[in-house]
Scaffold this motif. Structure first.
Motif, short mmCIF file in Angstrom:
data_model
loop_
_atom_site.label_atom_id
_atom_site.label_comp_id
_atom_site.label_asym_id
_atom_site.label_seq_id
_atom_site.Cartn_x
_atom_site.Cartn_y
_atom_site.Cartn_z
N LEU A 223 9.23 -2.78 -1.88
CA LEU A 223 8.66 -3.06 -0.56
C LEU A 223 7.66 -4.21 -0.61
CD1 LEU A 223 7.95 0.63 0.53
CD2 LEU A 223 9.97 -0.76 1.08
N HIS A 224 7.21 -4.57 -1.81
CA HIS A 224 6.12 -5.54 -1.94
C HIS A 224 6.44 -6.65 -2.94
CE1 HIS A 224 4.05 -1.53 -1.05
NE2 HIS A 224 4.01 -2.22 0.07
N ASP A 225 7.71 -6.99 -3.08
CA ASP A 225 8.13 -8.09 -3.93
C ASP A 225 7.68 -7.92 -5.37
OD1 ASP A 225 9.51 -10.46 -4.37
OD2 ASP A 225 7.78 -11.73 -3.99
N GLY A 226 7.73 -6.68 -5.86
CA GLY A 226 7.49 -6.45 -7.27
C GLY A 226 6.15 -5.85 -7.64
N VAL A 227 5.27 -5.60 -6.67
CA VAL A 227 3.97 -5.01 -6.98
C VAL A 227 3.78 -3.72 -6.18
CG1 VAL A 227 2.85 -7.18 -7.59
CG2 VAL A 227 2.84 -6.43 -5.21
N ALA A 228 2.84 -2.92 -6.64
CA ALA A 228 2.53 -1.65 -5.98
C ALA A 228 1.04 -1.44 -5.95
CB ALA A 228 3.21 -0.49 -6.71
#
Length: 319
Positions: A23-28
């Motif tokens: 949902l966040h282009d690879g980050v959480a």
């Protein structure tokens, strides 16, 4: 309530992390990982193993390497402070703007909120809450973001560019931009932004012609005729300015000239004029704002050259 210390399996961590990072282009965000059932010990284990990477107090890269692309926007919002939202050019890029590459990520947050310095991020404290787009990454609405981008741009040329791009790419309706600009009370670039906003929103054709005539007087040129008419087989054509006696035409292109099918109509009109043995120079109205001397130098050269040629053109053919 006691804090859960039971650790999830590596497979569960990978599945949860990947679903959130998608949902966040690879980050959480750590809070999202906790809400999905992973403890801080789970996160720490993945980081120690090198499968995940820390990118701030709240941001975790699910995978190896550093955040890139949209992930940098999420990191900027999460790490700067509570209530932060993308602003300026970053907000426009998140909304789909292309053809513009800012050096920093602009973020706005309320004045009273705690804020943190983040590399590559420029913070702006806003006394009054700004309207924020509610879908996707938090970002200031485009009509305000484009004004903020123009105010903080490196140069007047860059400020004009971002205003034009936002309108040409339909990110901001002209009426919304005009309304937002009218609500701005302080701006270091007030004169420039006011001129450009009105040029690109209103077309400002008549204003461009009047400004051009004033420039001509300042250069010692005779004042050209405005809205000169030419009659061609397919109808009448109205030219912006012209020196009829030497066959020199100057077209002043407002912001609307680049929209929809206007370039096609402009090309057809210019071709007809040139085929009728007149010369045509084109000046974007923004050119009169950003670099008037360069364009006026061309006009002066053209006027002098074709004024010298006029006697030869009028002389009767020999024999």
């Amino acid at each position: 309530m006691a804090t859960r210390t039971t650790r999830q399996s590596r497979q569960v961590r990978a599945r949860v992390g990947a679903s959130i990072a998608a949902l966040h282009d690879g980050v959480a965000h750590r809070s999202e990982l906790r809400a999905a059932g992973l403890s801080r010990h789970d996160v720490a284990s993945e980081v120690r193993a090198g499968r995940w990477q820390r990118a701030g107090r709240h941001t975790v890269v699910i995978g190896s390497g550093c955040p890139t692309g949209e992930a940098l926007w999420w990191r900027a919002v999460w790490e700067t402070g509570s209530g932060a939202a993308l602003d300026g050019a970053a907000a426009l890029l998140a909304a789909g703007l292309t053809g513009f590459a800012p050096e920093t990520i602009d973020v706005s947050l309320p004045t009273d909120n705690r804020r943190h310095t983040v590399a590559g991020v420029r913070r702006h404290r806003r006394v009054s809450p700004l309207p924020v787009v509610g879908v996707g990454i938090p970002r200031v609405r485009p009509e305000l973001a484009v004004i903020h981008a123009a105010q903080s741009a490196r140069s007047d040329r860059q400020a004009a560019l971002v205003l034009c791009l936002a309108l040409q790419q339909r990110l901001v309706p002209p009426a919304a931009l005009l309304s937002a600009w009218q609500g701005v009370t302080r701006s270091a670039r007030r004169s420039l932004i006011d001129s450009v906003v009105r040029d690109v929103c209103d077309g400002a054709q008549s204003l461009g012609e009047l400004d051009f005539a004033a420039h001509c007087r300042g250069r010692g040129l005779p004042e050209p005729s405005r809205q000169a008419v030419r009659v061609f087989p397919n109808g009448r054509i109205y030219l912006d300015v012209a020196w009829d006696e030497i066959g020199l035409v100057v077209e002043i292109d407002g912001g609307h000239h680049a929209l929809a099918l206007n370039p096609v109509d402009d090309a057809l009109r210019q071709n007809e004029v040139v085929l009728g043995s007149e010369r045509v120079l084109r000046i974007p109205v923004l050119g009169l704002r950003l670099d008037p001397n360069a364009f006026l130098n061309q006009v002066v050269r053209a006027h002098r050259r074709w004024s010298r040629e006029l006697p030869e053109r009028l002389a009767p053919a020999s024999g």
